[in-house]
Write a protein that holds these residues in place. Structure first.
Motif, PDB file in Angstrom:
ATOM      1  N   ARG A 215       0.830  -1.199   0.000  1.00 38.34           N
ATOM      2  CA  ARG A 215       0.000   0.000   0.000  1.00 38.34           C
ATOM      3  C   ARG A 215       0.871   1.259   0.000  1.00 38.34           C
ATOM      4  O   ARG A 215       0.616   2.227  -0.739  1.00 38.34           O
ATOM      5  CB  ARG A 215      -0.919  -0.012   1.227  1.00 38.34           C
ATOM      6  N   LEU A 216       1.936   1.277   0.824  1.00 39.37           N
ATOM      7  CA  LEU A 216       2.809   2.438   0.926  1.00 39.37           C
ATOM      8  C   LEU A 216       3.535   2.708  -0.410  1.00 39.37           C
ATOM      9  O   LEU A 216       3.593   3.853  -0.888  1.00 39.37           O
ATOM     10  CB  LEU A 216       3.831   2.225   2.041  1.00 39.37           C
ATOM     11  N   MET A 217       4.069   1.656  -1.034  1.00 37.20           N
ATOM     12  CA  MET A 217       4.781   1.836  -2.298  1.00 37.20           C
ATOM     13  C   MET A 217       3.825   2.281  -3.409  1.00 37.20           C
ATOM     14  O   MET A 217       4.185   3.101  -4.258  1.00 37.20           O
ATOM     15  CB  MET A 217       5.477   0.532  -2.697  1.00 37.20           C
ATOM     16  N   THR A 218       2.610   1.743  -3.377  1.00 39.44           N
ATOM     17  CA  THR A 218       1.616   2.152  -4.376  1.00 39.44           C
ATOM     18  C   THR A 218       1.324   3.645  -4.260  1.00 39.44           C
ATOM     19  O   THR A 218       1.256   4.358  -5.273  1.00 39.44           O
ATOM     20  CB  THR A 218       0.321   1.345  -4.207  1.00 39.44           C
ATOM     21  N   MET A 219       1.189   4.124  -3.029  1.00 39.71           N
ATOM     22  CA  MET A 219       0.920   5.547  -2.806  1.00 39.71           C
ATOM     23  C   MET A 219       2.076   6.411  -3.325  1.00 39.71           C
ATOM     24  O   MET A 219       1.859   7.424  -3.992  1.00 39.71           O
ATOM     25  CB  MET A 219       0.688   5.819  -1.320  1.00 39.71           C
ATOM     26  N   ARG A 220       3.299   6.009  -3.030  1.00 36.86           N
ATOM     27  CA  ARG A 220       4.452   6.814  -3.426  1.00 36.86           C
ATOM     28  C   ARG A 220       4.632   6.825  -4.939  1.00 36.86           C
ATOM     29  O   ARG A 220       4.934   7.864  -5.538  1.00 36.86           O
ATOM     30  CB  ARG A 220       5.709   6.296  -2.740  1.00 36.86           C
ATOM     31  N   LEU A 221       4.471   5.680  -5.569  1.00 34.24           N
ATOM     32  CA  LEU A 221       4.639   5.620  -7.019  1.00 34.24           C
ATOM     33  C   LEU A 221       3.513   6.344  -7.745  1.00 34.24           C
ATOM     34  O   LEU A 221       3.724   7.011  -8.766  1.00 34.24           O
ATOM     35  CB  LEU A 221       4.719   4.162  -7.475  1.00 34.24           C
ATOM     36  N   THR A 222       2.287   6.238  -7.188  1.00 33.94           N
ATOM     37  CA  THR A 222       1.152   6.948  -7.786  1.00 33.94           C
ATOM     38  C   THR A 222       1.347   8.456  -7.662  1.00 33.94           C
ATOM     39  O   THR A 222       1.072   9.221  -8.592  1.00 33.94           O
ATOM     40  CB  THR A 222      -0.168   6.522  -7.115  1.00 33.94           C
ATOM     41  N   ALA A 223       1.839   8.895  -6.495  1.00 30.31           N
ATOM     42  CA  ALA A 223       2.089  10.324  -6.283  1.00 30.31           C
ATOM     43  C   ALA A 223       3.156  10.849  -7.248  1.00 30.31           C
ATOM     44  O   ALA A 223       3.158  12.031  -7.601  1.00 30.31           O
ATOM     45  CB  ALA A 223       2.518  10.568  -4.838  1.00 30.31           C
ATOM     46  N   ALA A 224       4.049   9.949  -7.684  1.00 27.37           N
ATOM     47  CA  ALA A 224       5.104  10.341  -8.637  1.00 27.37           C
ATOM     48  C   ALA A 224       4.603  10.342 -10.077  1.00 27.37           C
ATOM     49  O   ALA A 224       5.376  10.621 -11.002  1.00 27.37           O
ATOM     50  CB  ALA A 224       6.298   9.400  -8.503  1.00 27.37           C
ATOM     51  N   GLY A 225       3.325  10.019 -10.273  1.00 26.16           N
ATOM     52  CA  GLY A 225       2.738  10.097 -11.608  1.00 26.16           C
ATOM     53  C   GLY A 225       2.655   8.794 -12.362  1.00 26.16           C
ATOM     54  O   GLY A 225       2.387   8.792 -13.575  1.00 26.16           O
ATOM     55  N   HIS A 226       2.877   7.660 -11.674  1.00 23.59           N
ATOM     56  CA  HIS A 226       2.845   6.364 -12.338  1.00 23.59           C
ATOM     57  C   HIS A 226       1.514   5.651 -12.099  1.00 23.59           C
ATOM     58  O   HIS A 226       0.849   5.873 -11.077  1.00 23.59           O
ATOM     59  CB  HIS A 226       3.993   5.481 -11.844  1.00 23.59           C
ATOM     60  N   ALA A 227       1.159   4.785 -13.036  1.00 21.58           N
ATOM     61  CA  ALA A 227      -0.034   3.940 -12.879  1.00 21.58           C
ATOM     62  C   ALA A 227       0.417   2.603 -12.318  1.00 21.58           C
ATOM     63  O   ALA A 227       1.236   1.905 -12.926  1.00 21.58           O
ATOM     64  CB  ALA A 227      -0.729   3.751 -14.223  1.00 21.58           C
ATOM     65  N   VAL A 228      -0.089   2.227 -11.133  1.00 19.64           N
ATOM     66  CA  VAL A 228       0.405   1.059 -10.415  1.00 19.64           C
ATOM     67  C   VAL A 228      -0.667  -0.028 -10.343  1.00 19.64           C
ATOM     68  O   VAL A 228      -1.821   0.241 -10.002  1.00 19.64           O
ATOM     69  CB  VAL A 228       0.856   1.439  -8.987  1.00 19.64           C
ATOM     70  N   GLN A 229      -0.265  -1.256 -10.666  1.00 18.34           N
ATOM     71  CA  GLN A 229      -1.090  -2.441 -10.449  1.00 18.34           C
ATOM     72  C   GLN A 229      -0.380  -3.281  -9.395  1.00 18.34           C
ATOM     73  O   GLN A 229       0.749  -3.729  -9.617  1.00 18.34           O
ATOM     74  CB  GLN A 229      -1.246  -3.251 -11.750  1.00 18.34           C
ATOM     75  N   ALA A 230      -1.002  -3.477  -8.236  1.00 15.46           N
ATOM     76  CA  ALA A 230      -0.370  -4.184  -7.126  1.00 15.46           C
ATOM     77  C   ALA A 230      -0.972  -5.575  -6.964  1.00 15.46           C
ATOM     78  O   ALA A 230      -2.194  -5.732  -6.971  1.00 15.46           O
ATOM     79  CB  ALA A 230      -0.539  -3.385  -5.833  1.00 15.46           C
ATOM     80  N   VAL A 231      -0.096  -6.581  -6.838  1.00 13.70           N
ATOM     81  CA  VAL A 231      -0.527  -7.961  -6.598  1.00 13.70           C
ATOM     82  C   VAL A 231       0.327  -8.549  -5.492  1.00 13.70           C
ATOM     83  O   VAL A 231       1.428  -8.066  -5.208  1.00 13.70           O
ATOM     84  CB  VAL A 231      -0.428  -8.821  -7.879  1.00 13.70           C
ATOM     85  N   ALA A 232      -0.153  -9.657  -4.879  1.00 13.48           N
ATOM     86  CA  ALA A 232       0.498 -10.195  -3.686  1.00 13.48           C
ATOM     87  C   ALA A 232       1.304 -11.457  -3.945  1.00 13.48           C
ATOM     88  O   ALA A 232       1.891 -12.006  -3.005  1.00 13.48           O
ATOM     89  CB  ALA A 232      -0.547 -10.468  -2.610  1.00 13.48           C
ATOM     90  N   SER A 233       1.362 -11.946  -5.178  1.00 15.91           N
ATOM     91  CA  SER A 233       2.102 -13.183  -5.447  1.00 15.91           C
ATOM     92  C   SER A 233       2.660 -13.178  -6.856  1.00 15.91           C
ATOM     93  O   SER A 233       2.183 -12.451  -7.746  1.00 15.91           O
ATOM     94  CB  SER A 233       1.193 -14.400  -5.265  1.00 15.91           C
ATOM     95  N   ALA A 234       3.661 -14.044  -7.052  1.00 13.68           N
ATOM     96  CA  ALA A 234       4.255 -14.173  -8.381  1.00 13.68           C
ATOM     97  C   ALA A 234       3.261 -14.764  -9.368  1.00 13.68           C
ATOM     98  O   ALA A 234       3.236 -14.394 -10.553  1.00 13.68           O
ATOM     99  CB  ALA A 234       5.515 -15.045  -8.304  1.00 13.68           C
ATOM    100  N   GLU A 235       2.440 -15.698  -8.876  1.00 17.64           N
ATOM    101  CA  GLU A 235       1.441 -16.308  -9.744  1.00 17.64           C
ATOM    102  C   GLU A 235       0.456 -15.260 -10.264  1.00 17.64           C
ATOM    103  O   GLU A 235       0.090 -15.268 -11.454  1.00 17.64           O
ATOM    104  CB  GLU A 235       0.706 -17.425  -9.003  1.00 17.64           C
ATOM    105  N   ALA A 236       0.025 -14.368  -9.368  1.00 17.78           N
ATOM    106  CA  ALA A 236      -0.896 -13.299  -9.788  1.00 17.78           C
ATOM    107  C   ALA A 236      -0.208 -12.351 -10.769  1.00 17.78           C
ATOM    108  O   ALA A 236      -0.825 -11.846 -11.705  1.00 17.78           O
ATOM    109  CB  ALA A 236      -1.399 -12.541  -8.559  1.00 17.78           C
ATOM    110  N   ALA A 237       1.095 -12.120 -10.555  1.00 12.60           N
ATOM    111  CA  ALA A 237       1.844 -11.247 -11.469  1.00 12.60           C
ATOM    112  C   ALA A 237       1.918 -11.843 -12.874  1.00 12.60           C
ATOM    113  O   ALA A 237       1.721 -11.147 -13.870  1.00 12.60           O
ATOM    114  CB  ALA A 237       3.251 -11.012 -10.923  1.00 12.60           C
ATOM    115  N   LEU A 238       2.174 -13.153 -12.959  1.00 14.87           N
ATOM    116  CA  LEU A 238       2.247 -13.812 -14.268  1.00 14.87           C
ATOM    117  C   LEU A 238       0.900 -13.777 -14.979  1.00 14.87           C
ATOM    118  O   LEU A 238       0.834 -13.601 -16.202  1.00 14.87           O
ATOM    119  CB  LEU A 238       2.726 -15.253 -14.105  1.00 14.87           C
ATOM    120  N   ALA A 239      -0.172 -13.924 -14.206  1.00 15.91           N
ATOM    121  CA  ALA A 239      -1.508 -13.839 -14.796  1.00 15.91           C
ATOM    122  C   ALA A 239      -1.758 -12.442 -15.355  1.00 15.91           C
ATOM    123  O   ALA A 239      -2.329 -12.276 -16.438  1.00 15.91           O
ATOM    124  CB  ALA A 239      -2.564 -14.201 -13.765  1.00 15.91           C
ATOM    125  N   HIS A 240      -1.303 -11.431 -14.621  1.00 17.93           N
ATOM    126  CA  HIS A 240      -1.469 -10.055 -15.087  1.00 17.93           C
ATOM    127  C   HIS A 240      -0.641  -9.804 -16.352  1.00 17.93           C
ATOM    128  O   HIS A 240      -1.117  -9.159 -17.293  1.00 17.93           O
ATOM    129  CB  HIS A 240      -1.059  -9.090 -13.976  1.00 17.93           C
TER     130      HIS A 240
END
Length: 468
Positions: free
Chosen positions: A18-43
């Motif tokens: 949550r903290l990293m998402t806030m900081r990266l979003t505040a820097a102007g980036h679009a963030v997709q956050a997931v909790a596992s490698a499997e979810a990342a591969l699906a994305h």
């Protein structure tokens, strides 16, 4: 307006995610956050981001395994690893295999944003095509603002029939820009004919450009169409126009003024409808002052001037060009190489590139041919960059360098005595003077005191009484 960069963030720590998402979003980036490698591969299977940031320690498939999957499927996609102290050696090892960088926990916010910025710049796409249609300039790979300005001007002038002079160092892509101008012009469906004026022997250049009739000279056993008439309705590109002999400059001027061509040996003039583009790496204004280039021809050719920057002034293009060349060459040479290690790419970006894009292509081809792994390592790039610049000279520029060195040696040997130097070169004195003028050589610089002159030359010769 530029769309925000998309970042895929992978961490099983919900608070940190949550903290990293806030900081990266505040820097102007679009963030997709997931909790596992499997979810990342699906994305990744659905949508490819600009960057992946993943923790090394994850439940199930860990971050290093995720990195290996990303590297296999998407070799140009940058990955930043987040690691606790105990897994630093694994993260360091991953960077040698192509991970863009690693950060240790607890991470510094500024360091995170710096690494993210570096990774996104390395993987940034090229700019949107000028004018909304990129087909006309598809051979020109660039995201540089300098190049964007040149291409914008080129697109504007392409719609006209104005003559264009393209200036730029050797290897900057002058012929590619000329082709782009032709492709964007109303003449795009007609021939594009490129002529290197410096590569064709002077005795043959007139015949090559204008054509000849049977019997025009020894060996002319039939009629031959010249390159200018062959481009009827289209575009003629005269590369290295600064090397065109003065006598031929007069005849080219007539073509531009009267729109007619007279083949060698013919009494009849042929009407031609061509657009003339030209290019040079020489300073034509200086050549005019030295009498080596006609001012009236210069002003005819230089209606619009486009100047290509050297590669060192468009460094944001180097990674883009290197990756493009690598993938193209890998297919040609049937190699399985897919990209550069981050430190290898940094070495390319910071190299001086005296030979410009041509030299970059040469270096990339060497590392591609010698590649034994999917990623080109730093050591291989460093070896390729140690090649002397002469290795990447074009044939014509190597020839010019030899010619100038040869004239220097003759003039030193004869202490600036032109008649004697011309005799040794088996050339008449008029031609030898022209060669000296072409290379900016003054025989006075080589004149020696009679006491120090080479033996065999009389005082009268050294004093110039023979007419040198």
């Amino acid at each position: 307006m530029t769309a925000p960069a998309s970042i895929l963030l992978v961490d099983d720590d919900a608070d940190l995610l949550r903290l990293m998402t806030m900081r990266l979003t505040a820097a102007g980036h679009a963030v997709q956050a997931v909790a596992s490698a499997e979810a990342a591969l699906a994305h990744l299977a659905v949508k490819l981001p600009s960057l992946v940031i993943t923790d090394v320690r994850l439940p199930g498939l860990d971050g290093l395994a995720l990195f290996d999957e990303v590297r296999e499927r998407h070799p140009s996609l940058p990955v930043i690893l987040l690691t606790a102290h105990g897994s630093i050696p694994d993260a360091v090892e991953a960077t040698t295999r192509g991970a863009h960088a690693y950060l240790t926990k607890p991470y510094d916010a500024k360091a995170l944003l710096d690494k993210v910025g570096q990774a996104l710049r390395a993987n940034a796409p090229g700019p949107a095509p000028v004018g909304g249609d990129g087909a006309w300039r598809r051979e020109i790979i660039s995201r540089s603002p300098r190049m964007a300005e040149v291409l914008a001007e080129a697109r504007l002038v392409a719609a006209t029939d104005a003559s264009v002079l393209i200036a730029g160092d050797s290897g900057t892509g002058k012929e590619l820009l000329a082709r782009a101008l032709h492709n964007a012009s109303p003449r795009a469906g007609k021939p594009f004919v490129a002529v290197n004026c410096a590569a064709i022997p002077e005795a043959l250049l007139e015949s090559e450009l204008f054509g000849h009739v049977k019997g025009a000279f020894t060996g002319a056993q039939g009629h031959r169409q010249g390159l200018i008439p062959a481009a009827q309705g289209g575009t003629v590109f005269l590369d290295e126009i600064g090397d065109m002999p003065l006598a031929l400059q007069v005849k080219l001027l007539r073509v531009l003024q009267e729109r007619v061509v007279r083949p060698v040996g013919s009494n009849e003039a042929l009407a031609v409808d061509v657009r003339v583009l030209s290019a040079t790496h020489r300073d034509l204004e200086l050549a005019m002052t030295e009498g080596a280039f006609r001012p009236d021809l210069y002003y005819r050719l230089n209606v619009v001037k486009l100047s290509l920057p050297p590669l060192a002034e468009r460094r944001e293009d180097i990674a883009l060009l290197a990756q493009h060349f690598l993938l193209t060459l890998a297919e040609r040479h049937r190699k399985r190489v897919k990209g550069f290690a981050p430190d290898a790419l940094d070495a390319l970006v910071t190299a001086p590139w005296p030979g410009n894009v041509r030299q970059l292509y040469n270096v990339v081809e060497q590392v591609c041919v010698l590649a034994t792994a999917p990623l080109v390592p730093l050591a291989q790039v460093q070896r390729a960059l140690q090649m002397p610049s002469a290795e990447v000279l074009s044939y014509q520029h190597a020839k010019q360098r030899f010619e100038r060195d040869y004239l220097n040696q003759l003039l030193k040997l004869t202490s600036g005595h032109v008649a004697e130097a011309a005799r040794l070169a088996d050339r008449n004195r008029t031609e030898f003077y022209r060669l000296m003028q072409k290379h900016g050589l003054d025989p006075q610089q080589f004149r020696a005191d009679p006491l120090t002159a080479p033996s065999g030359f009389s005082d009268s010769r050294l004093s110039g009484e023979s007419g040198a």
